[in-house]
Design a protein around this motif. Structure first.
Motif, mmCIF file in Angstrom:
data_model
loop_
_atom_site.group_PDB
_atom_site.id
_atom_site.type_symbol
_atom_site.label_atom_id
_atom_site.label_comp_id
_atom_site.label_asym_id
_atom_site.label_seq_id
_atom_site.Cartn_x
_atom_site.Cartn_y
_atom_site.Cartn_z
ATOM 1 N N ALA A 1 0.833 -1.208 0.000
ATOM 2 C CA ALA A 1 0.000 0.000 0.000
ATOM 3 C C ALA A 1 0.865 1.256 0.000
ATOM 4 C CB ALA A 1 -0.933 -0.009 1.211
ATOM 5 N N THR A 2 1.955 1.237 0.751
ATOM 6 C CA THR A 2 2.880 2.380 0.746
ATOM 7 C C THR A 2 3.490 2.573 -0.636
ATOM 8 O OG1 THR A 2 3.400 1.932 3.069
ATOM 9 C CG2 THR A 2 4.903 3.382 1.858
ATOM 10 N N ALA A 3 3.925 1.486 -1.252
ATOM 11 C CA ALA A 3 4.490 1.582 -2.602
ATOM 12 C C ALA A 3 3.447 2.072 -3.602
ATOM 13 C CB ALA A 3 5.034 0.219 -3.026
ATOM 14 N N SER A 4 2.196 1.627 -3.449
ATOM 15 C CA SER A 4 1.139 2.065 -4.369
ATOM 16 C C SER A 4 0.851 3.552 -4.227
ATOM 17 C CB SER A 4 -0.141 1.263 -4.106
ATOM 18 O OG SER A 4 0.050 -0.099 -4.387
ATOM 19 N N MET A 5 0.911 4.075 -3.005
ATOM 20 C CA MET A 5 0.701 5.514 -2.802
ATOM 21 C C MET A 5 1.811 6.333 -3.448
ATOM 22 S SD MET A 5 -0.898 5.957 1.031
ATOM 23 C CE MET A 5 0.320 4.962 1.871
ATOM 24 N N ILE A 6 3.056 5.866 -3.301
ATOM 25 C CA ILE A 6 4.175 6.575 -3.938
ATOM 26 C C ILE A 6 4.049 6.516 -5.452
ATOM 27 C CG2 ILE A 6 6.688 6.635 -4.184
ATOM 28 C CD1 ILE A 6 6.886 5.412 -1.388
ATOM 29 N N LEU A 7 3.644 5.351 -5.977
ATOM 30 C CA LEU A 7 3.446 5.216 -7.424
ATOM 31 C C LEU A 7 2.331 6.129 -7.915
ATOM 32 C CD1 LEU A 7 4.073 3.759 -10.098
ATOM 33 C CD2 LEU A 7 2.463 1.975 -9.408
ATOM 34 N N LEU A 8 1.228 6.204 -7.157
ATOM 35 C CA LEU A 8 0.124 7.084 -7.546
ATOM 36 C C LEU A 8 0.550 8.549 -7.523
ATOM 37 C CD1 LEU A 8 -2.854 7.145 -8.358
ATOM 38 C CD2 LEU A 8 -3.438 7.303 -5.928
ATOM 39 N N MET A 9 1.414 8.913 -6.570
ATOM 40 C CA MET A 9 1.921 10.284 -6.532
ATOM 41 C C MET A 9 2.732 10.605 -7.778
ATOM 42 S SD MET A 9 4.546 12.080 -3.837
ATOM 43 C CE MET A 9 5.955 11.370 -4.669
ATOM 44 N N SER A 10 3.571 9.648 -8.212
ATOM 45 C CA SER A 10 4.360 9.883 -9.424
ATOM 46 C C SER A 10 3.462 9.944 -10.660
ATOM 47 C CB SER A 10 5.411 8.785 -9.585
ATOM 48 O OG SER A 10 4.810 7.544 -9.880
ATOM 49 N N ILE A 11 2.381 9.133 -10.680
ATOM 50 C CA ILE A 11 1.450 9.158 -11.812
ATOM 51 C C ILE A 11 0.732 10.497 -11.895
ATOM 52 C CG2 ILE A 11 -0.702 8.154 -12.677
ATOM 53 C CD1 ILE A 11 0.267 5.458 -11.559
ATOM 54 N N ILE A 12 0.252 10.998 -10.755
ATOM 55 C CA ILE A 12 -0.463 12.282 -10.740
ATOM 56 C C ILE A 12 0.479 13.422 -11.110
ATOM 57 C CG2 ILE A 12 -1.670 13.924 -9.243
ATOM 58 C CD1 ILE A 12 -2.783 11.497 -7.729
#
Length: 347
Positions: free
Chosen positions: A64-75
């Protein structure tokens, strides 16, 4: 877990990975990762006990932490480019966040601690899925975003993973932990060459998956969880000894087995790109991993423990667990080294 629930869960795992593989839209790719992550948690908790619950919790928090960081880079990418498609970005924040998130999802150093704990806390089949199928989606994103990822960070993480994967498995007696450290080391080999030729990383991943499935299946047929139980396989399932021996030596990268091929190709590709120290260090790290593979081979095939009666094998050799995939997987992952020139031409 009943058959309907199991079918739905495994279908979701496969669907999530396939969505990530075929999508060119950042949001769909992220959704595929989340589907795969959420659906594997019941698989990790299939045998309900405190260890499996703890393992599933650690897996969920890390992913979940990795997914949040990935979503931040996507946005951030969408804000600067105005589109959701996968494009090359020169933004250092995007590059760093994307690389960190995928390193965490793959379980590479220095974010590798969850891999061993989660694998040890689950069953053999759940650990096999975690170390094989769950690596495909994050690695496919890395291959598609190769120009964007932070190259010094990837190479540093790959080198650390190769060394820590070797060092961590030296004194282990639990087979699942040994396979987890083996996964960390092999991920390092895959990522060290991904900036130069991603197809070699894909070839290494496919071979690693076949070898890991073969070993986990061999452990599963005899319910081996420790090196001590593995040392008694000769008295219950003598043919399994040969399979485990071949797969372990192939994982270590010894010729003439197939596991030698990806290491040789990776070293050759790195030298072609004027990198001399990296393959030297990676080869030194491979020797660490080779040590505990040979230690397992020794305890399995070269020792005969004393028995209480005159017979060297148990009277009942019938094993109800029949796994048909074991023989073809072993043949493909150990005996196909002569096909390496053909694979090189395909790359």
């Amino acid at each position: 877990m009943n058959i309907t629930t199991m079918t739905i869960i495994y279908t979701t795992i496969i669907t999530g990975t396939l969505i990530t593989l075929i999508s060119s839209h950042w949001l769909l790719m992220w959704i595929g990762l989340e589907l795969s992550m959420m659906s594997i948690i019941p698989v990790l908790m299939n045998k309900a006990n405190p260890r499996s619950t703890e393992a599933a919790t650690k897996y969920f928090l890390t992913q979940a932490t990795a997914s949040m960081i990935l979503l931040m880079s996507i946005i951030t990418t969408m804000m600067y480019s105005g589109q959701w498609s996968i494009i090359h970005s020169n933004n250092p924040i995007v590059s760093l966040a994307l690389t960190l998130s995928l390193i965490m999802k793959l379980g590479l150093a220095p974010f590798h601690f969850w891999v061993t704990e989660v694998t040890q806390g689950t069953s053999l089949m759940s650990g096999m899925i975690l170390l094989t199928w769950q690596k495909i989606a994050p690695l496919s994103i890395l291959m598609q975003t190769t120009p964007t990822i932070n190259q010094p960070l990837i190479i540093s993480s790959a080198l650390m993973s190769a060394f820590l994967g070797g060092w961590g498995g030296l004194n282990q007696t639990q087979l699942r932990k040994i396979m987890a450290y083996s996964s960390i080391a092999h991920m390092g080999w895959m990522l060290v060459v991904i900036n130069f030729m991603p197809s070699i990383s894909l070839f290494n991943l496919m071979l690693y998956i076949m070898l890991t499935i073969s070993l986990f299946t061999a452990f599963y047929t005899n319910n081996n969880l420790t090196t001590l139980s593995l040392s008694h396989v000769w008295s219950t399932a003598p043919p399994t000894i040969i399979i485990i021996l071949l797969n372990l030596l192939s994982l270590g990268g010894l010729p003439p087995l197939m596991g030698f091929s990806p290491k040789w190709i990776i070293i050759q590709e790195l030298v072609k790109n004027n990198n001399i120290m990296i393959p030297v260090l990676m080869t030194m790290a491979a020797l660490l991993s080779l040590y505990f593979y040979i230690r397992l081979t020794y305890s399995t095939t070269l020792t005969l423990f004393p028995t209480t009666n005159n017979t060297k094998t148990k009277w009942c050799l019938y094993n109800k667990k029949t796994v048909t995939i074991l023989a073809p997987m072993t043949m493909l992952s150990t005996m196909t080294l002569p096909l390496t020139p053909l694979l090189l031409t395909l790359n």
